[in-house]
Design a protein around this motif. Sequence first.
Motif, mmCIF file in Angstrom:
data_model
loop_
_atom_site.group_PDB
_atom_site.id
_atom_site.type_symbol
_atom_site.label_atom_id
_atom_site.label_comp_id
_atom_site.label_asym_id
_atom_site.label_seq_id
_atom_site.Cartn_x
_atom_site.Cartn_y
_atom_site.Cartn_z
ATOM 1 N N UNK A 55 -14.221 -4.614 -6.048
ATOM 2 C CA UNK A 55 -14.089 -4.092 -4.695
ATOM 3 C C UNK A 55 -12.647 -4.150 -4.168
ATOM 4 N N UNK A 56 -11.742 -4.725 -4.934
ATOM 5 C CA UNK A 56 -10.322 -4.731 -4.544
ATOM 6 C C UNK A 56 -9.765 -3.326 -4.639
ATOM 7 N N UNK A 57 -8.852 -3.002 -3.723
ATOM 8 C CA UNK A 57 -8.148 -1.730 -3.843
ATOM 9 C C UNK A 57 -6.956 -1.928 -4.766
ATOM 10 N N UNK A 58 -6.468 -0.840 -5.297
ATOM 11 C CA UNK A 58 -5.283 -0.883 -6.147
ATOM 12 C C UNK A 58 -4.096 -1.425 -5.347
ATOM 13 N N UNK A 59 -4.044 -1.067 -4.070
ATOM 14 C CA UNK A 59 -2.974 -1.530 -3.189
ATOM 15 C C UNK A 59 -2.976 -3.053 -3.065
ATOM 16 N N UNK A 60 -4.120 -3.636 -2.781
ATOM 17 C CA UNK A 60 -4.238 -5.089 -2.626
ATOM 18 C C UNK A 60 -3.914 -5.795 -3.939
ATOM 19 N N UNK A 61 -4.418 -5.254 -5.017
ATOM 20 C CA UNK A 61 -4.188 -5.829 -6.345
ATOM 21 C C UNK A 61 -2.685 -5.881 -6.651
ATOM 22 N N UNK A 62 -1.979 -4.773 -6.433
ATOM 23 C CA UNK A 62 -0.539 -4.717 -6.723
ATOM 24 C C UNK A 62 0.261 -5.588 -5.756
ATOM 25 N N UNK A 63 -0.183 -5.668 -4.510
ATOM 26 C CA UNK A 63 0.524 -6.428 -3.471
ATOM 27 C C UNK A 63 0.612 -7.910 -3.830
ATOM 28 N N UNK A 64 -0.442 -8.463 -4.423
ATOM 29 C CA UNK A 64 -0.506 -9.906 -4.678
ATOM 30 C C UNK A 64 -0.295 -10.290 -6.146
ATOM 31 N N UNK A 65 0.312 -9.418 -6.937
ATOM 32 C CA UNK A 65 0.596 -9.770 -8.334
ATOM 33 C C UNK A 65 1.601 -10.914 -8.425
ATOM 34 N N UNK A 66 1.391 -11.788 -9.397
ATOM 35 C CA UNK A 66 2.285 -12.920 -9.649
ATOM 36 C C UNK A 66 3.292 -12.497 -10.726
ATOM 37 N N UNK A 67 4.582 -12.785 -10.542
ATOM 38 C CA UNK A 67 5.618 -12.274 -11.452
ATOM 39 C C UNK A 67 5.417 -12.549 -12.940
ATOM 40 N N UNK A 116 7.425 -5.025 -11.929
ATOM 41 C CA UNK A 116 8.128 -6.314 -12.007
ATOM 42 C C UNK A 116 8.926 -6.569 -10.722
ATOM 43 N N UNK A 117 9.592 -5.531 -10.212
ATOM 44 C CA UNK A 117 10.358 -5.679 -8.969
ATOM 45 C C UNK A 117 9.438 -5.973 -7.801
ATOM 46 N N UNK A 118 8.299 -5.285 -7.736
ATOM 47 C CA UNK A 118 7.336 -5.513 -6.655
ATOM 48 C C UNK A 118 6.763 -6.925 -6.723
ATOM 49 N N UNK A 119 6.409 -7.387 -7.910
ATOM 50 C CA UNK A 119 5.817 -8.719 -8.070
ATOM 51 C C UNK A 119 6.828 -9.827 -7.789
ATOM 52 N N UNK A 120 8.113 -9.555 -7.961
ATOM 53 C CA UNK A 120 9.124 -10.591 -7.736
ATOM 54 C C UNK A 120 9.356 -10.879 -6.250
ATOM 55 N N UNK A 121 8.891 -9.994 -5.372
ATOM 56 C CA UNK A 121 9.011 -10.227 -3.926
ATOM 57 C C UNK A 121 7.795 -11.037 -3.474
ATOM 58 N N UNK A 122 8.006 -12.201 -2.857
ATOM 59 C CA UNK A 122 6.868 -13.020 -2.403
ATOM 60 C C UNK A 122 6.053 -12.296 -1.325
ATOM 61 N N UNK A 123 4.733 -12.532 -1.260
ATOM 62 C CA UNK A 123 3.896 -11.864 -0.255
ATOM 63 C C UNK A 123 4.374 -12.052 1.187
ATOM 64 N N UNK A 124 4.947 -13.203 1.505
ATOM 65 C CA UNK A 124 5.449 -13.429 2.866
ATOM 66 C C UNK A 124 6.594 -12.464 3.182
ATOM 67 N N UNK A 125 7.477 -12.231 2.213
ATOM 68 C CA UNK A 125 8.577 -11.281 2.414
ATOM 69 C C UNK A 125 8.060 -9.850 2.497
ATOM 70 N N UNK A 126 7.038 -9.533 1.705
ATOM 71 C CA UNK A 126 6.433 -8.202 1.778
ATOM 72 C C UNK A 126 5.855 -7.962 3.166
ATOM 73 N N UNK A 127 5.211 -8.979 3.705
ATOM 74 C CA UNK A 127 4.625 -8.881 5.048
ATOM 75 C C UNK A 127 5.721 -8.688 6.100
ATOM 76 N N UNK A 128 6.775 -9.464 5.987
ATOM 77 C CA UNK A 128 7.878 -9.391 6.947
ATOM 78 C C UNK A 128 8.583 -8.035 6.895
ATOM 79 N N UNK A 129 8.746 -7.492 5.690
ATOM 80 C CA UNK A 129 9.438 -6.210 5.525
ATOM 81 C C UNK A 129 8.509 -5.013 5.682
#
Length: 146
Positions: A55-67, A116-129
């Motif tokens: 039930x996860x969306x592709x967006x949510x899955x990619x957003x929280x990937x671990x590097x 790899x670039x997307x996963x290297x940004x922490x979720x808190x920074x993604x939220x802020x940006x």
Amino acid sequence: MEKKIYEDYKYSMQDTARLYVGAKYTFRELLDEDEISFKFRLIMERYILPEADMEDTLETHLYYLVPDSFLVKIYKQMKAKVKVNVIEEKKSLFGRTGKAGEVPKKRYVTKQLTVEELASVPPADKERQGYVIQELSVSKLALLGL
């Protein structure tokens, strides 16, 4: 509470080199969609779904990937890129961000990032940006090699 479904971001397109998939698909919808390449759906089912929820969306899955995860390595093998909208300060013609005391204007800018670039940004920074993931694109040639 009413749940909104964004059908505009549920699409798949292909050109000669790449496959593009909208990020609002859930994994269940991805696997059921006949318009999406069989090989892509097979890789999703075999390698990515054991570590994700149907039930996860592709967006949510990619957003929280671990590097350093196995999933990032799979996406790297597929030469995956992600189209992302990010909030940035609007700069003036001469490169200044605004006058002193003035509230800087912000705008969304579309960027193409590797997974790899997307996963290297922490979720808190993604939220802020203000990251908004729009689509995933993968190389057709890389798909054939998997």
